[in-house]
Scaffold this motif. Structure first.
Motif, PDB file in Angstrom:
ATOM      1  N   ASP A  63     -11.792  -8.353  73.235  1.00 51.10           N
ATOM      2  CA  ASP A  63     -12.337  -9.162  72.539  1.00 51.10           C
ATOM      3  C   ASP A  63     -13.136 -10.708  73.179  1.00 51.10           C
ATOM      4  O   ASP A  63     -14.215 -11.176  72.879  1.00 51.10           O
ATOM      5  CB  ASP A  63     -12.152  -9.391  70.834  1.00 51.10           C
ATOM      6  CG  ASP A  63     -11.977  -8.367  70.065  1.00 51.10           C
ATOM      7  OD1 ASP A  63     -12.603  -7.338  70.628  1.00 51.10           O
ATOM      8  OD2 ASP A  63     -11.241  -8.274  69.389  1.00 51.10           O
ATOM      9  N   GLY A  64     -12.076 -11.158  73.699  1.00 47.59           N
ATOM     10  CA  GLY A  64     -12.360 -12.362  74.462  1.00 47.59           C
ATOM     11  C   GLY A  64     -13.044 -12.318  75.756  1.00 47.59           C
ATOM     12  O   GLY A  64     -13.725 -13.422  76.280  1.00 47.59           O
ATOM     13  N   LEU A  65     -13.185 -11.045  76.386  1.00 43.13           N
ATOM     14  CA  LEU A  65     -14.108 -10.969  77.520  1.00 43.13           C
ATOM     15  C   LEU A  65     -15.296 -11.277  77.588  1.00 43.13           C
ATOM     16  O   LEU A  65     -16.022 -12.008  78.317  1.00 43.13           O
ATOM     17  CB  LEU A  65     -13.624  -9.408  78.135  1.00 43.13           C
ATOM     18  CG  LEU A  65     -12.308  -8.995  78.661  1.00 43.13           C
ATOM     19  CD1 LEU A  65     -12.168  -7.473  79.162  1.00 43.13           C
ATOM     20  CD2 LEU A  65     -11.827  -9.951  79.839  1.00 43.13           C
ATOM     21  N   GLU A  66     -16.068 -10.409  76.540  1.00 42.86           N
ATOM     22  CA  GLU A  66     -17.511 -10.809  76.552  1.00 42.86           C
ATOM     23  C   GLU A  66     -18.077 -12.224  76.411  1.00 42.86           C
ATOM     24  O   GLU A  66     -19.038 -12.968  76.791  1.00 42.86           O
ATOM     25  CB  GLU A  66     -18.020  -9.919  75.211  1.00 42.86           C
ATOM     26  CG  GLU A  66     -19.382  -9.864  75.274  1.00 42.86           C
ATOM     27  CD  GLU A  66     -20.101  -9.195  74.253  1.00 42.86           C
ATOM     28  OE1 GLU A  66     -21.330  -9.341  73.934  1.00 42.86           O
ATOM     29  OE2 GLU A  66     -19.018  -8.555  73.347  1.00 42.86           O
ATOM     30  N   ALA A  67     -17.271 -13.029  75.705  1.00 40.14           N
ATOM     31  CA  ALA A  67     -17.573 -14.417  75.338  1.00 40.14           C
ATOM     32  C   ALA A  67     -17.321 -15.305  76.646  1.00 40.14           C
ATOM     33  O   ALA A  67     -18.125 -16.438  76.762  1.00 40.14           O
ATOM     34  CB  ALA A  67     -16.529 -15.109  74.446  1.00 40.14           C
ATOM     35  N   HIS A  68     -16.942 -14.886  77.594  1.00 43.42           N
ATOM     36  CA  HIS A  68     -16.500 -15.434  78.877  1.00 43.42           C
ATOM     37  C   HIS A  68     -17.267 -14.558  79.940  1.00 43.42           C
ATOM     38  O   HIS A  68     -17.322 -14.849  81.201  1.00 43.42           O
ATOM     39  CB  HIS A  68     -15.237 -15.528  79.340  1.00 43.42           C
ATOM     40  CG  HIS A  68     -14.722 -16.690  78.598  1.00 43.42           C
ATOM     41  ND1 HIS A  68     -14.178 -16.325  77.044  1.00 43.42           N
ATOM     42  CD2 HIS A  68     -14.333 -17.802  78.734  1.00 43.42           C
ATOM     43  CE1 HIS A  68     -13.620 -17.199  76.661  1.00 43.42           C
ATOM     44  NE2 HIS A  68     -13.580 -18.339  77.454  1.00 43.42           N
ATOM     45  N   GLY A  69     -18.296 -14.015  79.549  1.00 48.12           N
ATOM     46  CA  GLY A  69     -19.115 -13.282  80.654  1.00 48.12           C
ATOM     47  C   GLY A  69     -18.509 -12.160  81.464  1.00 48.12           C
ATOM     48  O   GLY A  69     -18.760 -11.842  82.732  1.00 48.12           O
ATOM     49  N   HIS A  91      -7.073 -18.358  76.492  1.00 49.27           N
ATOM     50  CA  HIS A  91      -8.481 -18.836  76.492  1.00 49.27           C
ATOM     51  C   HIS A  91      -8.267 -19.705  77.883  1.00 49.27           C
ATOM     52  O   HIS A  91      -9.085 -19.708  78.716  1.00 49.27           O
ATOM     53  CB  HIS A  91      -8.509 -19.945  75.268  1.00 49.27           C
ATOM     54  CG  HIS A  91      -8.453 -19.380  73.968  1.00 49.27           C
ATOM     55  ND1 HIS A  91      -9.507 -18.536  73.661  1.00 49.27           N
ATOM     56  CD2 HIS A  91      -7.378 -19.366  72.905  1.00 49.27           C
ATOM     57  CE1 HIS A  91      -9.213 -18.160  72.294  1.00 49.27           C
ATOM     58  NE2 HIS A  91      -8.098 -18.754  72.056  1.00 49.27           N
ATOM     59  N   ASP A  92      -7.260 -20.255  78.091  1.00 48.00           N
ATOM     60  CA  ASP A  92      -7.181 -20.886  79.422  1.00 48.00           C
ATOM     61  C   ASP A  92      -7.337 -20.054  80.678  1.00 48.00           C
ATOM     62  O   ASP A  92      -8.154 -20.231  81.793  1.00 48.00           O
ATOM     63  CB  ASP A  92      -5.943 -21.822  79.621  1.00 48.00           C
ATOM     64  CG  ASP A  92      -6.088 -23.065  78.787  1.00 48.00           C
ATOM     65  OD1 ASP A  92      -6.853 -23.395  78.326  1.00 48.00           O
ATOM     66  OD2 ASP A  92      -4.688 -23.280  78.507  1.00 48.00           O
ATOM     67  N   ALA A  93      -6.944 -19.069  80.364  1.00 49.71           N
ATOM     68  CA  ALA A  93      -6.826 -17.712  81.525  1.00 49.71           C
ATOM     69  C   ALA A  93      -8.337 -17.253  81.898  1.00 49.71           C
ATOM     70  O   ALA A  93      -8.761 -17.023  82.850  1.00 49.71           O
ATOM     71  CB  ALA A  93      -5.850 -16.652  81.368  1.00 49.71           C
TER      72      ALA A  93
END
Length: 390
Positions: free
Chosen positions: A16-22, A142-144
């Motif tokens: 889920d966090g991948l898309e938010a960071h492109g 989030h840092d990663a």
């Protein structure tokens, strides 16, 4: 971005966090799916990988430690569609075995594999294992994501193929902190222009130097014992006329004595300039990253704005232009309020030359600052400089 986790829920959160960071989750090739067919059931042979679904009876791979975990990470990281990996460590049993296997796989690839330790104090042993093996880790996904996003989206740097310009460090310069005349010689030997200047041994020589320059001048103390001249009142600006120059030299000498410097080497007499913008440029030697080239908002704005860009030396011209484009104060170089736009290529050329000095000196240039670099349209000139040589 390949995603690995000790649980299906943990993997889902990472995805889920991948898309938010492109970032995206790739589709593994048929060859990779076949390569992991003995360690995962058919329903779990695409990313994200859930280690809870590994076959404990899978045949080990002698080249990779850790049985199924090592095989899963190694095969996924080898897939052409994968550019990097993210492995979440949770409070799963035998966490140390998982780390050992993942480290073994990570050491076999040239792609970055980021570890996120999500197990709190339970993960201290695994943290120690990662540090000892030379692998970093994050305590927050989030840092990663931030770091991996930078790696994924960075432009491939243009090779710094320009030849080394100038001569590096002239042989006649001493070690230690350089006086400003010597720092200027270092710049000029490498094709970096400075304001017109002259070194004067005494006040009478300073008067003659000011006469030759023919305009209002700046006068500064010259002594290797004085690092910050303006802080002790050892700089006088806009001095014009023989008596004013003589008086300025005496005032500077008194200020130096009050600061504990009984005798000066002499005085630096330089022309005055009216600049449209001021920058700080320099070289820093970082113990971890080596020689770095710096550019930022200069003059009185250095401490106020803290607007700085750093890149490892040497630099290509394109990399130097990128540094300038990354400044928050970039608008000041565009012709702010009717001033002529700066010659960005000329500024970039100075950065490239600094990168050449840093790279060619093999660490001898420990520090070099140009502050300010005066910018007036297509006229670029260093107005002050300091340097320290090993």
């Amino acid at each position: 971005m390949a995603v690995f986790s000790g649980s299906g829920g943990g993997g889902a959160l990472l995805v889920d966090g991948l898309e938010a960071h492109g970032l995206t989750l790739p589709q593994l090739s048929d060859a990779t799916v076949q390569a992991i067919s003995k360690v995962f059931p058919p329903t779990h042979r695409q990313l994200p990988f859930d280690f809870g679904m590994l076959n404990p009876q899978a045949e080990p791979d002698p080249e990779v430690k850790g049985g199924g975990v090592g095989i899963a990470v190694d095969r996924a990281m080898s897939d052409p569609a994968v550019g990097a990996g993210l492995l979440l460590l949770t409070t799963q049993p035998w966490q140390e075995k998982v780390v050992e296997a993942a480290i073994s796989a990570a050491d076999r690839t040239n792609k970055p594999l980021a570890f996120v330790q999500g197990a709190g104090n339970h993960g201290d042993i695994a943290r120690r294992m990662l540090r000892e093996a030379g692998h970093g880790y994050f305590d927050s996904p989030h840092d990663a994501f931030k770091v991996l996003a930078v790696l994924a989206h960075r432009k491939e740097p243009e090779p710094a193929t320009l030849p080394v310009t100038g001569c590096g460090v002239p042989d006649d310069l001493p070690s230690g902190f350089l006086t400003e005349p010597d720092a200027r010689k270092l710049l000029e030997a490498n094709g970096i222009p400075t304001t017109r200047w002259s070194f004067a041994k005494d006040a009478d020589a300073a008067v003659r130097a000011a006469q030759e320059i023919g305009t209002a001048v700046a006068i500064k103390a010259v002594s290797a014992a004085i690092v910050h001249k303006s802080d002790i009142g050892a700089v006088r600006l806009g001095v014009q006329g023989d008596s004013a120059v003589h008086d300025a030299c005496e005032t500077i000498a008194q200020a130096a004595r009050a600061a504990g410097v009984p005798k000066l080497d002499g005085y630096l007499v330089t022309e005055m300039w009216r600049a449209d913008a001021e920058l700080i440029l320099g070289i820093q030697n970082d113990p971890e990253f080596g020689p770095l080239v710096m550019v930022g908002a200069g003059g009185v704005l250095v401490e106020l704005m803290k607007d700085v860009q750093l890149r490892p030396a040497p630099l290509s011209h394109a990399m130097a232009r990128e540094m300038l484009d990354g400044l928050r104060s970039r608008a000041l170089l565009n012709g702010f309020r009717g001033r002529p736009p700066a010659d960005l290529d000329a500024i970039a050329d100075v950065l490239v030359r600094l990168g050449s000095i840093a790279a060619a000196s093999n660490g001898r240039v420990q520090e070099l600052d140009i502050n300010p670099l005066f910018v007036a349209g297509n006229r670029i000139v260093a107005a002050d400089a300091r340097a320290t040589l090993a």
